[in-house]
Scaffold this motif. Sequence first.
Motif, mmCIF file in Angstrom:
data_model
loop_
_atom_site.group_PDB
_atom_site.id
_atom_site.type_symbol
_atom_site.label_atom_id
_atom_site.label_comp_id
_atom_site.label_asym_id
_atom_site.label_seq_id
_atom_site.Cartn_x
_atom_site.Cartn_y
_atom_site.Cartn_z
ATOM 1 N N PRO A 1 0.849 -1.194 0.000
ATOM 2 C CA PRO A 1 0.000 0.000 0.000
ATOM 3 C C PRO A 1 0.889 1.249 0.000
ATOM 4 C CG PRO A 1 -0.704 -1.566 1.692
ATOM 5 C CD PRO A 1 0.599 -2.063 1.158
ATOM 6 N N ASP B 1 -1.362 3.433 -8.971
ATOM 7 C CA ASP B 1 -1.060 2.567 -7.831
ATOM 8 C C ASP B 1 -1.604 1.189 -8.192
ATOM 9 O OD1 ASP B 1 -0.955 1.166 -5.461
ATOM 10 O OD2 ASP B 1 -2.298 2.498 -4.359
ATOM 11 N N THR B 2 -0.704 0.298 -8.571
ATOM 12 C CA THR B 2 -1.122 -0.983 -9.144
ATOM 13 C C THR B 2 -1.120 -2.072 -8.091
ATOM 14 O OG1 THR B 2 1.162 -1.525 -9.717
ATOM 15 C CG2 THR B 2 -0.115 -0.335 -11.373
ATOM 16 N N GLN C 1 -0.202 -9.423 -7.515
ATOM 17 C CA GLN C 1 0.580 -10.404 -6.761
ATOM 18 C C GLN C 1 1.362 -11.290 -7.726
ATOM 19 O OE1 GLN C 1 -3.019 -12.355 -5.075
ATOM 20 N NE2 GLN C 1 -2.248 -11.665 -3.094
ATOM 21 N N THR C 2 2.359 -11.984 -7.205
ATOM 22 C CA THR C 2 3.070 -12.977 -8.011
ATOM 23 C C THR C 2 2.044 -13.898 -8.679
ATOM 24 O OG1 THR C 2 4.857 -12.919 -6.390
ATOM 25 C CG2 THR C 2 4.829 -14.803 -7.893
ATOM 26 N N ASP D 1 -5.298 -10.640 1.144
ATOM 27 C CA ASP D 1 -5.304 -9.228 1.537
ATOM 28 C C ASP D 1 -6.706 -8.813 1.972
ATOM 29 O OD1 ASP D 1 -2.647 -7.915 0.871
ATOM 30 O OD2 ASP D 1 -3.059 -8.986 -0.993
ATOM 31 N N ARG E 1 -2.033 -7.433 4.222
ATOM 32 C CA ARG E 1 -2.230 -8.867 4.409
ATOM 33 C C ARG E 1 -3.076 -9.151 5.650
ATOM 34 N NH1 ARG E 1 -0.826 -11.711 0.000
ATOM 35 N NH2 ARG E 1 -1.138 -13.487 1.380
#
Length: 683
Positions: free
Chosen positions: A422, A444-445, A448-449, A533, A548
Amino acid sequence: MSHGNEQIFNPAERVAKISHCSSMEQYKQMYDKSLKDPEAFWGDIAKNFHFEQNVTGKFMDYNFDISKGKIFIRWMEGAKTNICYNCLDRHVLAGKGDQVAFYWEGNDPADAEVVTYGELLKEVCRVANVLKAKGVAKGDRVAIYMPMIKELVVAMLAVARIGAVHSIVFGGYSADSLADRMLDAQASVLITADAVWRGAKLIALKEIADDALKVCQAKNVKVKMSLVVQHMKNVTAPQASSNGTANGNPSKKTHFDDKVGWNSGLDVWWHEAVKDVSSDCPPEWMDTEDPLFMLYTSGSTGKPKGVLHTVGGYMLYAATTFKYTFDYHPDDVYFCTADIGWITGHTYVTYGPMLNNATSVLFEGVPTYPHIGRFWEIIKKYKVSKFYTAPTAIRALMKFGDEPVKKYDISSLSVLGSVGEPINPEAWMWYYQIVGDSNVSIADTFWQTETGGHVITPLPGATPTKPGSACFPFFGVEVALLDDEGKEVKGEGEGYLVFRRPWPGIMRTVYGNHERFETTYFKKFPGFYCTGDGARRDKDGYIWVTGRIDDMLNVSGHLLSTAQVESALVEHPAVAESAVVARPHAVKGECLYCYVTLAEGNDFTEKLIVELRNKVRTKIGAFATPDYMQLAPGLPKTRSGKIMRRVLRKVAVGDRDFGDISTLADPSIVEVLFQHRPKEGKV
Ligand code: PRX
């Protein structure tokens, strides 16, 4: 983080004017189409790529509901393609071979190189042929442990070209971490480099890789080749050596060959291997659902998960998110500061930009070397228009004030991206006003992997942004918020952030452990992919990711699990038990706060603290070094033995407001822990 700042910033006009998606109406229309008719939406996009064979089966098929059977996701059944071909050959055949793919900027500003699409294609084919000659075939795993140099891009594309699966391990990981990942993947080849300067620090990559190879050997995992790039002789040594004394000759190259241990049965110099090899290598035509790469991410059990992505869907998604999120146009120069060893580098240094035939900066160094204006100097040098970095870097540079930024003309910038954690509104505002001169769009992207590419993000020509919010879902992504019971929170509210259906870039499985994939992401809420999240939806429908809600923590944008660090600590013979929690940190976002209970007869000395920190560094890597180490004569446990982590998080920040602790077996331990808090600033 605070949600106080809900000021709205409209897209920069100069971005909106030429944007691929230039209004919220257009965004909504495209978004609706992507959900109502995914086949038409993604099918149109697929037409821009080369498919050797078109779809023969279903365009999309999946099961997200574990109560109905096995979880699966398939896109473009029956189609055949090759992502390397689409990154290189397609552009070269279109006459773009002379276009610059990367401006390589070394750790030292004296080192720079330019590489075109045509040159990359030739080098990729040579390396692909070297791998083939060693017997590497479709489906085999190749581990890559390299610095940010063009050979890293070449290596991953060469692996993809022949249909093998790359497993890149970030060059900051320790030998133990590299070995764990190579063993899990049963990698048959390792590609590395002699060493690299990171700022004024030398990272002896090959030495670390050799230690990892010894572990593989001991476990009977046969590695056929370690292909080594000779990098050091081409780069400038730091102007001040690590002991702080200037060497007086900034142009001095590093002589390193004599320091490289050599295993003649295994080690092969890259430059020698490619010397007389053909620069022609036909691509392997892959099923869209064949594996492309695996990338390890932390898991709450402490054992990292090999997140597996496949060829076709990932290709469409990497390319499309890059195009829309950064609003990429052919005259842009793009600069993503992430290391390729993380997912951001996979998708937004290599694949996304290259699939779009973009020109990018590939940066080897760190933001503060040799001076704190390095990013801005690079942006000025290459007239970068689209820039992508992490909140932790923004916060670190913010500390030095505005002057180091203002020194450089960086007015070429029009879109600024943020990723990894964040972003606090203060950092957002500084990024916007000082770096962007209030004349940019901020993206602001959130992703996640596992998601392969952006899943919640503003579009810079369309979305009015709120500092700290990732705004709205990308095309094809259906967001939901759920409460503890799995009931959907509609409208304004907060809950678990989940997705209701697959987009093309979502991971397909955990390598070698499909059950773990199902349990981790689909078990808690049948019918949904669970991100781990939490998020809040505000009255205008904006999504605010709050962080998280599992046992993961995010240090400088890197996910770690508390279990992973705890298991490193308890390996030390003096430690009987440990518990690790996140503590907020002004620059890193979060840092590690470790509690250790010592085995009988040990003292909590400075020496032990150093040893414990080193233990974590060797087991995981330097980026995971704990900031705080505290003696815990006991841990706050419930009667059933579960550690009450929220109490530990409170003690870590010196907050006595820990709520109900009546279920603790021994509530008096909380006061004892308070008394053992280290002094501020002291580890
Ligand atoms: O907690 C979220 C945070 O980073 C996690 C994913 O980490 P990783 O797989 O290492 O990938 C990082 C790069 C994509 C997420 O579960 N995260 C990432 N981006 C954001 C974020 N949290 C809030 N806002 C973001 N923009």
